[in-house]
Design a protein around this motif. Structure first.
Motif, PDB file in Angstrom:
ATOM      1  N   VAL A 178      -0.430 -13.053   7.000  1.00 53.74           N
ATOM      2  CA  VAL A 178      -0.321 -12.408   5.701  1.00 53.74           C
ATOM      3  C   VAL A 178       1.129 -12.051   5.438  1.00 53.74           C
ATOM      4  CG1 VAL A 178      -1.032 -10.437   4.297  1.00 53.74           C
ATOM      5  CG2 VAL A 178      -2.638 -11.459   5.919  1.00 53.74           C
TER       6      VAL A 178
ATOM      7  N   GLU B 131       3.324 -10.287   2.298  1.00 55.81           N
ATOM      8  CA  GLU B 131       3.213  -9.628   1.003  1.00 55.81           C
ATOM      9  C   GLU B 131       4.544  -9.353   0.329  1.00 55.81           C
ATOM     10  OE1 GLU B 131       0.575  -9.194  -0.837  1.00 55.81           O
ATOM     11  OE2 GLU B 131      -0.672 -10.058   0.703  1.00 55.81           O
TER      12      GLU B 131
ATOM     13  N   ILE C 130      -1.430 -15.601   1.850  1.00 55.60           N
ATOM     14  CA  ILE C 130      -2.113 -15.656   3.137  1.00 55.60           C
ATOM     15  C   ILE C 130      -2.137 -17.115   3.586  1.00 55.60           C
ATOM     16  CG2 ILE C 130      -4.281 -15.212   4.339  1.00 55.60           C
ATOM     17  CD1 ILE C 130      -4.924 -13.251   1.959  1.00 55.60           C
TER      18      ILE C 130
ATOM     19  N   THR D  48      -1.059 -15.321  -3.459  1.00 53.97           N
ATOM     20  CA  THR D  48      -1.470 -14.072  -4.103  1.00 53.97           C
ATOM     21  C   THR D  48      -0.493 -13.621  -5.184  1.00 53.97           C
ATOM     22  OG1 THR D  48      -0.383 -12.726  -2.401  1.00 53.97           O
ATOM     23  CG2 THR D  48      -2.708 -13.296  -2.056  1.00 53.97           C
TER      24      THR D  48
ATOM     25  N   ILE E  14      -6.010 -15.679  -8.008  1.00 50.30           N
ATOM     26  CA  ILE E  14      -5.419 -16.114  -6.747  1.00 50.30           C
ATOM     27  C   ILE E  14      -5.587 -17.621  -6.637  1.00 50.30           C
ATOM     28  CG2 ILE E  14      -5.664 -16.025  -4.241  1.00 50.30           C
ATOM     29  CD1 ILE E  14      -6.226 -13.102  -4.440  1.00 50.30           C
TER      30      ILE E  14
ATOM     31  N   ASP F 183     -11.461 -10.661  -0.852  1.00 54.08           N
ATOM     32  CA  ASP F 183     -11.121  -9.444  -0.114  1.00 54.08           C
ATOM     33  C   ASP F 183      -9.795  -8.878  -0.600  1.00 54.08           C
ATOM     34  OD1 ASP F 183     -12.230  -7.747   1.901  1.00 54.08           O
ATOM     35  OD2 ASP F 183     -10.625  -8.383   3.245  1.00 54.08           O
ATOM     36  N   LYS F 184      -8.853  -9.737  -0.899  1.00 55.43           N
ATOM     37  CA  LYS F 184      -7.546  -9.312  -1.410  1.00 55.43           C
ATOM     38  C   LYS F 184      -7.705  -8.630  -2.768  1.00 55.43           C
ATOM     39  CE  LYS F 184      -3.102  -9.088  -1.876  1.00 55.43           C
ATOM     40  NZ  LYS F 184      -2.357  -8.076  -1.178  1.00 55.43           N
TER      41      LYS F 184
ATOM     42  N   GLN G 231      -7.186  -4.636  -3.520  1.00 59.80           N
ATOM     43  CA  GLN G 231      -6.250  -4.140  -4.537  1.00 59.80           C
ATOM     44  C   GLN G 231      -6.911  -3.062  -5.386  1.00 59.80           C
ATOM     45  OE1 GLN G 231      -3.131  -5.287  -3.600  1.00 59.80           O
ATOM     46  NE2 GLN G 231      -2.702  -5.891  -5.672  1.00 59.80           N
TER      47      GLN G 231
ATOM     48  N   SER H 135      -4.644  -3.602   0.663  1.00 65.06           N
ATOM     49  CA  SER H 135      -4.217  -4.897   0.155  1.00 65.06           C
ATOM     50  C   SER H 135      -4.126  -5.989   1.215  1.00 65.06           C
ATOM     51  CB  SER H 135      -2.850  -4.760  -0.521  1.00 65.06           C
ATOM     52  OG  SER H 135      -1.883  -4.357   0.423  1.00 65.06           O
ATOM     53  N   THR H 136      -4.449  -5.698   2.457  1.00 64.71           N
ATOM     54  CA  THR H 136      -4.301  -6.688   3.502  1.00 64.71           C
ATOM     55  C   THR H 136      -5.624  -7.002   4.169  1.00 64.71           C
ATOM     56  OG1 THR H 136      -2.090  -5.843   3.925  1.00 64.71           O
ATOM     57  CG2 THR H 136      -3.029  -7.267   5.598  1.00 64.71           C
ATOM     58  N   PRO H 137      -6.116  -8.247   4.056  1.00 68.77           N
ATOM     59  CA  PRO H 137      -7.338  -8.604   4.767  1.00 68.77           C
ATOM     60  C   PRO H 137      -7.088  -8.650   6.263  1.00 68.77           C
ATOM     61  CG  PRO H 137      -6.540 -10.457   3.450  1.00 68.77           C
ATOM     62  CD  PRO H 137      -5.583  -9.320   3.255  1.00 68.77           C
TER      63      PRO H 137
END
Length: 162
Positions: A2, A4, A11, A26, A36, A129-130, A134, A139-141
């Motif tokens: 991941v 960001e 991802i 993303t 996405i 999931d993202k 949010q 914000s992180t799977p």
């Protein structure tokens, strides 16, 4: 993997030997598009995962670059109880929230139907999931690990949840 920050936020889905399988871009989520992109390892866009409000229910749809619907995901996204359905109405995957060990570490199990691209399903679920993270403050799977297949499915995977 991941990432960001920077121009290429997203991802990376890769094999254990670090061979890239797909890229989940993303960046459009943070722009006016609000979607996405699921991309080939080269960066070429395969399709777009978008949240759709269908009356009182929310669903996510994967569409190819021409806008054709490939599959739809519905269920209780917060509880990780999700079903994926093909354009033809066939169940392609289902998920459930689970706990690992005595610590109760949460993860969710993904069962993918035979003949279905498990990598594409995982990309969609990570994208969902993202988006859901949010809207709920995370914000992180979590990381992904393979698991022994169940009796009625081709492959079963586990995704850790925040």
């Amino acid at each position: 993997v991941v990432k960001e920050a920077g121009f290429h936020c997203g991802i990376l889905l890769q094999m254990l030997d670090q061979t890239p399988l797909a890229w989940i871009n993303t960046k459009p989520l943070h722009t006016s598009k609000g979607v996405i992109e699921v991309c080939h390892p080269s960066g070429e866009v395969y399709g777009v995962v978008a949240k759709e409000e269908a009356g009182p229910r929310t669903r996510f749809t994967l569409r190819d670059t021409s806008g054709q619907r490939i599959c739809t995901f519905h269920g209780d996204f917060r509880e990780k109880a999700i079903n994926g359905v093909s354009q033809a109405g066939r169940l392609i995957c289902d998920t459930e929230r689970c706990e690992l060990g005595s610590e109760g570490t949460p993860y969710y199990q993904v069962r993918v139907a035979p003949g279905i691209d498990a990598g594409l399903v995982l990309c969609c679920l990570l994208a969902i999931d993202k988006v859901e993270g949010q809207s709920h403050g995370s914000s992180t799977p979590g990381p992904l690990s393979a698991r022994t297949p169940g009796p009625l499915t081709a492959r079963t995977f586990q995704l850790a949840t925040p």
